[in-house]
Design a protein around this motif. Sequence first.
Motif, PDB file in Angstrom:
ATOM      1  N   UNK A 197       8.372   6.810   4.813  1.00  0.00           N
ATOM      2  CA  UNK A 197       8.881   5.482   5.175  1.00  0.00           C
ATOM      3  C   UNK A 197       7.732   4.493   5.337  1.00  0.00           C
ATOM      4  N   UNK A 198       6.571   4.981   5.787  1.00  0.00           N
ATOM      5  CA  UNK A 198       5.396   4.096   5.891  1.00  0.00           C
ATOM      6  C   UNK A 198       4.966   3.596   4.511  1.00  0.00           C
ATOM      7  N   UNK A 199       4.991   4.496   3.517  1.00  0.00           N
ATOM      8  CA  UNK A 199       4.669   4.088   2.134  1.00  0.00           C
ATOM      9  C   UNK A 199       5.615   2.965   1.694  1.00  0.00           C
ATOM     10  N   UNK A 200       6.880   3.146   2.015  1.00  0.00           N
ATOM     11  CA  UNK A 200       7.913   2.179   1.610  1.00  0.00           C
ATOM     12  C   UNK A 200       7.667   0.828   2.271  1.00  0.00           C
ATOM     13  N   UNK A 201       7.448   0.854   3.589  1.00  0.00           N
ATOM     14  CA  UNK A 201       7.284  -0.396   4.325  1.00  0.00           C
ATOM     15  C   UNK A 201       6.047  -1.166   3.863  1.00  0.00           C
ATOM     16  N   UNK A 202       4.958  -0.431   3.629  1.00  0.00           N
ATOM     17  CA  UNK A 202       3.733  -1.098   3.146  1.00  0.00           C
ATOM     18  C   UNK A 202       3.941  -1.658   1.741  1.00  0.00           C
ATOM     19  N   UNK A 203       4.572  -0.852   0.882  1.00  0.00           N
ATOM     20  CA  UNK A 203       4.837  -1.303  -0.487  1.00  0.00           C
ATOM     21  C   UNK A 203       5.754  -2.512  -0.527  1.00  0.00           C
ATOM     22  N   UNK A 204       6.793  -2.483   0.318  1.00  0.00           N
ATOM     23  CA  UNK A 204       7.732  -3.606   0.377  1.00  0.00           C
ATOM     24  C   UNK A 204       7.041  -4.885   0.848  1.00  0.00           C
ATOM     25  N   UNK A 205       6.243  -4.778   1.912  1.00  0.00           N
ATOM     26  CA  UNK A 205       5.555  -5.970   2.440  1.00  0.00           C
ATOM     27  C   UNK A 205       4.631  -6.557   1.376  1.00  0.00           C
ATOM     28  N   UNK A 206       3.924  -5.682   0.670  1.00  0.00           N
ATOM     29  CA  UNK A 206       3.016  -6.158  -0.387  1.00  0.00           C
ATOM     30  C   UNK A 206       3.802  -6.910  -1.462  1.00  0.00           C
ATOM     31  N   UNK A 207       4.911  -6.315  -1.905  1.00  0.00           N
ATOM     32  CA  UNK A 207       5.726  -6.942  -2.959  1.00  0.00           C
ATOM     33  C   UNK A 207       6.328  -8.268  -2.474  1.00  0.00           C
ATOM     34  N   UNK A 208       6.837  -8.284  -1.242  1.00  0.00           N
ATOM     35  CA  UNK A 208       7.472  -9.492  -0.696  1.00  0.00           C
ATOM     36  C   UNK A 208       6.467 -10.638  -0.571  1.00  0.00           C
ATOM     37  N   UNK A 209       5.243 -10.327  -0.126  1.00  0.00           N
ATOM     38  CA  UNK A 209       4.210 -11.371   0.001  1.00  0.00           C
ATOM     39  C   UNK A 209       3.831 -11.925  -1.370  1.00  0.00           C
ATOM     40  N   UNK A 210       3.766 -11.050  -2.372  1.00  0.00           N
ATOM     41  CA  UNK A 210       3.454 -11.516  -3.731  1.00  0.00           C
ATOM     42  C   UNK A 210       4.563 -12.439  -4.238  1.00  0.00           C
ATOM     43  N   UNK A 211       5.817 -12.078  -3.944  1.00  0.00           N
ATOM     44  CA  UNK A 211       6.943 -12.923  -4.372  1.00  0.00           C
ATOM     45  C   UNK A 211       6.906 -14.300  -3.702  1.00  0.00           C
ATOM     46  N   UNK A 212       6.474 -14.351  -2.446  1.00  0.00           N
ATOM     47  CA  UNK A 212       6.385 -15.640  -1.742  1.00  0.00           C
ATOM     48  C   UNK A 212       5.226 -16.476  -2.275  1.00  0.00           C
ATOM     49  N   UNK A 213       4.151 -15.789  -2.705  1.00  0.00           N
ATOM     50  CA  UNK A 213       2.980 -16.513  -3.238  1.00  0.00           C
ATOM     51  C   UNK A 213       3.219 -16.971  -4.669  1.00  0.00           C
ATOM     52  N   UNK A 214       3.646 -16.007  -5.513  1.00  0.00           N
ATOM     53  CA  UNK A 214       3.853 -16.294  -6.945  1.00  0.00           C
ATOM     54  C   UNK A 214       5.220 -15.747  -7.354  1.00  0.00           C
TER      55      UNK A 214
END
Length: 453
Positions: free
Chosen positions: A159-176
């Motif tokens: 679940x930690x892998x998931x949460x870190x991966x999700x946060x990374x993807x979500x921040x990229x979507x907000x930036x670009x």
Amino acid sequence: MPIDQAELNSDQVLRRDIPWETYMTTKLITGTALQLLRRYDKKTENERAPLLENDGPSYIRVFISILRDIQKEDTVEYVLALIDEMLTAKSNRAKLFHDKSLADEDIYEPFLRLLWKGSWFIQEKSSKILTLVVSARSNKNGLTANGEATDSKKKITTSDDVLKGLVEWLCIQLKKPSHPNRSVPASINCLAALLKEPVVRSSFVQADGVKLLVPLISPASTQQSIQLLYETCLCVWLLSYYEPAIEYLATSRALPRLLEVVKGSTKEKVVRLIVLTFKNLLSKGTFGAQMVDLGLPQIVQSLKAQAWSDEDLLDALNHLEEGLKDNIKKLSSFDKYKQEVLLGHLDWSPMHKDPIFWRDNITSFEENDFQTLRVLLTILETSSDPRALAVACYDLSQFIQYHPAGRVIVTDLKAKERVMKLMNHENAEVTKNALLCIQRLFLGAKYASFLQA
């Protein structure tokens, strides 16, 4: 990506006919999986509900195996649409992914992998499903795949892998954003659910995510933009419980933007979240001082006069009002005033017109050879800000009124000529306060106050 692909929706995807029999012939799915799919596919929610009630984990296993073993984009989109439809009808079905019978399945891996490849449809559905499924795990502190212990030798996505991966993807979507209209709302929707978890708040702050929320705090009018504003405010409220995030909020434009929204919003759910955020931030660092400077006490009075039905909102407004009063008492000190003058940031903060402030602090103006008074006179000569000029004139007139030798000191410092020039200023607020200052200088405080009355 092609615009028709970018605008793809679930209804269009679910109209497809997927060749399940062919997949079984080529051994991409089992005979059992085919039987389950025949029972489930193209059926109504009423027909599917008992199937999921009686044998839900079996259907989850089939869906995960298809996403793991079949690469064809049409099929991947179709299965994601089926899962999304299932969870939209009843979100608590996300718990099916954490059933004990699936302890050996890597329930997260296919969705986490699909976040980074394929069409926007695939990315959006994967992020939404992952958010619901990881949030439904019972063991929020554990690192296993589905909240259950597993003796499997193979590496399973935690679940930690998931949460870190999700946060990374979500921040990229907000930036670009990958999609011009849907990336930001979809990402904020996921964050509003995920930021309830401390580990996500930590990852989000480390990824410099807080500053990505601030531009989204702006007045909204359409139904869509109101929902986005609400979910953004929900994210900020959740972050207001986390100290490192508060430090980021303090150095951003978050507070003025939240004030701007709350002044004009009639949506109770938005106002409630912002007021609760203010309540959390009030005692942190310099937030109390900033809130007073930005005029929050007056806004709270205005909000209290409106007919709200939410008890939490009314309680929070009362709490905020009391807290702001305490802050005004602390702020009405000479140190605060001196800082304002030295920075040249003069505004109509409460202390300027507070007789108690002037009576209690008038002798402090004598410190360092009347340093604060001299800076006030410099502002009169050099500032181009009408508000600063008006406040400086007013403060000079207050000094004349409250200091026993005020008129003599101000005359010795050659203030008269500077103030006289401002009597012809184009701004009415400046000329009004310049006139008051000259009246007090020539006539004395008592007569000037009589004229003002």
